[in-house]
Write a protein that holds these residues in place. Structure first.
Motif, PDB file in Angstrom:
ATOM      1  N   HIS A 132      91.198 -54.923  -8.508  1.00  0.00           N
ATOM      2  CA  HIS A 132      91.751 -54.596  -9.784  1.00  0.00           C
ATOM      3  C   HIS A 132      92.397 -55.774 -10.715  1.00  0.00           C
ATOM      4  O   HIS A 132      92.581 -55.417 -11.752  1.00  0.00           O
ATOM      5  CB  HIS A 132      92.458 -53.382  -9.747  1.00  0.00           C
ATOM      6  N   GLY A 133      92.922 -56.709  -9.939  1.00  0.00           N
ATOM      7  CA  GLY A 133      93.650 -57.688 -10.961  1.00  0.00           C
ATOM      8  C   GLY A 133      94.629 -58.280  -9.837  1.00  0.00           C
ATOM      9  O   GLY A 133      94.716 -58.141  -8.725  1.00  0.00           O
ATOM     10  N   ARG A 162      94.915 -60.091 -15.230  1.00  0.00           N
ATOM     11  CA  ARG A 162      93.502 -59.817 -15.172  1.00  0.00           C
ATOM     12  C   ARG A 162      93.230 -60.918 -14.092  1.00  0.00           C
ATOM     13  O   ARG A 162      93.574 -62.058 -13.968  1.00  0.00           O
ATOM     14  CB  ARG A 162      92.939 -60.320 -16.629  1.00  0.00           C
ATOM     15  N   ILE A 219      97.416 -56.643 -17.917  1.00  0.00           N
ATOM     16  CA  ILE A 219      96.776 -55.409 -17.708  1.00  0.00           C
ATOM     17  C   ILE A 219      97.684 -54.078 -17.648  1.00  0.00           C
ATOM     18  O   ILE A 219      97.482 -53.334 -18.565  1.00  0.00           O
ATOM     19  CB  ILE A 219      95.839 -55.248 -16.522  1.00  0.00           C
ATOM     20  N   ASP A 241      91.633 -64.153 -15.747  1.00  0.00           N
ATOM     21  CA  ASP A 241      92.199 -64.772 -16.754  1.00  0.00           C
ATOM     22  C   ASP A 241      93.815 -64.190 -16.480  1.00  0.00           C
ATOM     23  O   ASP A 241      94.185 -63.386 -17.150  1.00  0.00           O
ATOM     24  CB  ASP A 241      91.712 -64.407 -17.848  1.00  0.00           C
TER      25      ASP A 241
END
Length: 488
Positions: free
Chosen positions: A392-393, A415, A423, A418
């Motif tokens: 998910h990140g 993210r 998020i 990136d």
């Protein structure tokens, strides 16, 4: 409401019995006096003094005779000045002289805290659901001098933690200085340390674009000998101190990891090696290496440094360069992103930054990622170790400082492709010091330098008020859901 988090019933406390035998030097004149007094003793008198010392201290150190001989050999230049033939000295006389220039230092007599945790290179002979890990600690002894020490631990299938007891001895490493220096990078770093600019220019002109330690040392000593101004003479020492910040250290293969201590070596870290953030870094070809960023401190100047190892026996150490390699709290991501290294930092002391680089030791153009947002972090925020990758990140554990200088832990989600894009961010702290954790060397502080995911649990080792260490865990799925629902 805050997320439910489980504190583990495990506490790692400082142990004042953990000592190393260090070189003790009280100045040239006093050293000569001591040497002369010892040399006036007969062989029988020397043996009568050193024999019981060896019996006593062999129980506290793995090879005390090797240590005493090494410390005696550090005085060779003084023997020359005294017109004493060092090689003609008896074994007992060398050992006895070495003992007068040795003292014990209790590396964790004051505190044992600010841990980071990584997967052990050795995962053999484990059952399903188990994991062997290495935990690094900031150990603090007399004079508030910090060093890096290690423990091995085991997680079982239920995430119960067993910290393996430490061995009986502690060893310092052999120091190797074989670096080749890049002149431009070296003197850019020297300028930041506020060394006299005229001295820097003089030395720089005498060096090739790439140079070795021995060549630099020779030039510095020759130039210093021609300088009559004591203040200017000190500037040449400072350049050598900076060169000493590059080195390799090697531990004996017969040491347990708990026996190995990385103690301040160079002058620019003489007041401490603080808050190492270890990470297992995965290269694009699937190979791995362990890195750690840490803060070297000389009592006035902070110097971020990078440590590299494959096996935790051999370590390579170097300073970090660039506008982003300032202050504390540097933490490397565990892999390249879009072909570049990525690092968290806190260059201004109270905001979180992110930066990218093609070279792991050069960091420019930091980008502000986060600033204090909630009341419990108004004073400052910073990372608590390398971000952890999830589908998910990136999970980034952070610390926040609020009223009464109370430290709490929180988490953000960045993210995956990136990480400069945030998020989610918890609206409430994840972990707050309770009544049992707030008392210590520095009250009301909990702090971590690196966490790990095991069996879908985020396991956070954390320091308790700059004194000891404990552990907490939280369900990863519940944490991700809360981060996505809290947003930014």
């Amino acid at each position: 409401m805050r997320l439910s988090i489980e504190r583990k019933p495990v506490r790692v406390n400082p142990d004042p019995k953990r000592v190393i035998a260090r070189f003790f030097f009280n100045g040239t004149d006093r050293a000569k006096e001591v040497i002369q007094r010892v040399l006036e003793l007969s062989e029988e008198q020397a043996f009568a003094i050193i024999s019981p010392l060896l019996q006593e201290y062999s129980k506290r150190h793995r090879n005390i005779t090797r240590v005493l001989n090494r410390h005696c050999s550090k005085l060779k230049s003084l023997f020359t000045e005294l017109n004493v033939d060092y090689d003609s000295l008896s074994v007992n006389m060398k050992l006895l002289i070495g003992s007068y220039f040795t003292h014990e230092y209790s590396i964790e007599s004051a505190a044992f805290f600010n841990p980071s945790i990584i997967e052990d290179p050795d995962q053999s002979d484990l059952e399903d659901g188990e994991k062997r890990v290495i935990i690094s600690f900031r150990a603090v002894g007399e004079g508030h001098i910090s060093s890096i020490t290690f423990r091995r631990a085991l997680f079982d299938k239920n995430n119960n933690i067993t910290v393996i007891p430490a061995g009986s001895y502690i060893d310092e490493a052999e120091i190797i200085r074989n670096a080749v220096y890049n002149k431009k990078l070296f003197f850019n770093k020297a300028a930041i340390t506020q060394i006299n600019i005229d001295v820097l220019r003089e030395v720089e002109q005498k060096l090739d674009h790439h140079f070795e330690y021995a060549n630099l040392r020779r030039i510095l000593l020759d130039s210093q000998a021609l300088q009559k101004d004591d203040i200017k003479r000190l500037e040449y020492d400072k350049i050598l101190w900076l060169a000493d910040s590059y080195y390799e250290i090697v531990f004996s293969m017969d040491t347990d990891i708990s026996d190995r201590v990385i103690f301040p070596i160079s002058e620019y870290e003489r007041k401490g090696i603080e808050d190492a953030r270890f990470v297992k870094f995965m290269h694009d070809d699937g190979s791995s290496v362990y890195y750690a960023t840490y803060t070297a401190y000389d009592g006035a100047l902070i110097m971020p440094k990078l440590l590299q190892t494959n096996d935790f026996y051999n370590f390579r150490i170097m300073p970090l360069y660039g506008a982003g390699a300032q202050n504390k709290n540097l933490a490397l991501f565990p892999r390249k992103i879009n072909g570049r290294y990525v690092m968290m930092s806190r260059i201004d002391g109270w905001n979180n930054y992110i930066m990218y680089s093609d070279k792991i030791n050069i960091w420019e153009d930091p980008i502000k990622l986060q600033q204090p947002k909630f009341s419990w972090e108004f004073v400052q925020i910073g990372n608590c170790g390398s971000p952890i990758e999830t589908p998910h990140g990136w999970l980034m554990i952070s610390h926040g400082v609020g009223p009464m200088r109370k430290y709490v832990l929180s988490v953000s989600l960045l993210r995956l492709d990136d990480p400069a894009v945030e998020i989610g961010r918890l609206k409430e702290p994840l972990l707050v010091p309770n009544s049992e954790e707030r008392e210590g060397y520095v009250p009301n502080v909990i702090y971590s330098c690196g966490s790990i995911i095991h069996n879908n649990k985020l396991i956070i080792p954390y320091g308790l008020s700059d004194y000891s260490t404990s552990f907490a865990e939280v369900e990863v799925d519940a944490l991700i859901n809360r981060l996505l629902s809290d947003g930014v």
